[in-house]
Scaffold this motif. Structure first.
Motif, short mmCIF file in Angstrom:
data_model
loop_
_atom_site.label_atom_id
_atom_site.label_comp_id
_atom_site.label_asym_id
_atom_site.label_seq_id
_atom_site.Cartn_x
_atom_site.Cartn_y
_atom_site.Cartn_z
N ASP A 43 -1.76 7.71 5.59
CA ASP A 43 -1.78 9.00 6.27
C ASP A 43 -1.54 10.10 5.24
OD1 ASP A 43 -1.45 9.63 9.54
OD2 ASP A 43 -0.88 11.27 8.20
N ASP A 45 0.30 12.49 5.89
CA ASP A 45 1.74 12.68 6.09
C ASP A 45 2.45 11.45 5.52
OD1 ASP A 45 4.34 13.01 6.95
OD2 ASP A 45 3.87 13.03 9.09
N GLY A 48 5.61 10.42 7.34
CA GLY A 48 5.28 9.81 8.63
C GLY A 48 4.76 8.40 8.47
N ARG A 63 0.47 7.21 1.16
CA ARG A 63 -0.04 8.56 1.39
C ARG A 63 -1.44 8.68 0.81
NH1 ARG A 63 -1.20 13.34 -0.71
NH2 ARG A 63 -0.82 15.20 0.60
N ASP A 65 -4.73 11.61 1.10
CA ASP A 65 -5.34 12.82 1.64
C ASP A 65 -6.84 12.59 1.71
OD1 ASP A 65 -6.26 15.29 2.36
OD2 ASP A 65 -5.34 16.38 0.70
#
Length: 254
Positions: A43, A45, A48, A63, A65
């Motif tokens: 994710d 995030d 998260g 992580r 992007d």
């Protein structure tokens, strides 16, 4: 059977789920983990993703992007380091939508949706598909949208980028079936997620209006998508490939 964890359909498999920290993504991660998969939660995030992973046995957060092709490439390296034996199940769940009339839409938003919704799935699949084919097992699961399949007001560019997944998934199904890899698409209809609730706050009564239109009488829930994804990931779906499944409670029928 003495150990209730033995013999689960995805024991020994590794799954990567994009958008894994979101509503549907978390449910998909949980369902795959319950089926025995070691789940990698990807994710944008990162915190998260880590929180989601912490609640699942043997899971890890990564992580990535998806809007940045260079970060996707770096994320592939991070996933490979975490996956060890490779990715067996790849769930392209992440997506981004900018809502509004098409003639008033911003081409910069088109580019964002193209990168996240279409380019990133292509890039990740190209990275992990060869390993699946070499090992003789793979599951590609693309989460599109019934809005892409049937049309949805205010989501022209989103629908266009999510519709790209249909052609990609079917082509990959033809190219890889002989190697034990399946490729399918899930199309959720209106689903009760934090994203939908956020839109509903700006449009009072939206949720009730949507629910009244759905034959089963309720919005979809993240678990509805998650259970379908877990089924397609397992051995019981080995003869299902190149298919598109709507999860809309009968709102759309094809």
């Amino acid at each position: 059977m003495a150990d209730g964890h033995r013999g689960r359909p995805l024991d020994g498999r590794t799954a990567l789920v994009t958008g894994g920290a979101g509503g549907i993504g978390r449910a998909v991660c949980a369902a795959l983990a319950a089926a025995g998969a070691r789940t990698l939660v990807a994710d944008v995030d990162g915190a998260g993703a880590e929180r989601t992973a912490a609640a699942l046995p043997g899971a890890a957060g990564v992580r990535i992007d998806l809007a940045d092709p260079e970060d996707v490439a770096a994320g592939v390296d991070r996933v490979r380091a975490a996956a060890a034996g490779g990715v067996d199940v790849l769930v392209h769940n992440a997506g981004v939508s900018v809502i509004g009339p098409f003639c008033q839409s911003d081409p910069a938003d088109w580019d964002l949706m193209w990168r996240v919704n279409a380019r990133a799935p292509m890039q990740l699949t190209q990275a992990f598909l060869p390993g699946m084919a070499q090992r003789g097992f793979g599951r590609l699961i693309f989460v599109s949208s019934d809005g892409a399949r049937a049309g949805s007001g205010g989501e022209g560019a989103y629908a266009a980028t999510k519709a790209a997944l249909f052609g990609l998934a079917k082509t990959l199904a033809r190219e890889t079936a002989r190697y034990g890899v399946t490729s399918n698409v899930l199309c959720p209809g209106p689903t009760d997620t934090p994203m939908l609730r956020g839109v509903a706050r700006e449009h009072p009564g939206l949720v009730d209006r949507l629910a009244r239109r759905i034959p089963v009488g309720r919005l979809g829930e993240p678990r509805d998508v998650a259970e379908a994804a877990a089924f397609l990931a397992g051995p019981g779906a080995s003869y299902i490939t190149g298919q598109t499944l709507s999860l809309s409670g009968g709102l759309t029928m094809h």
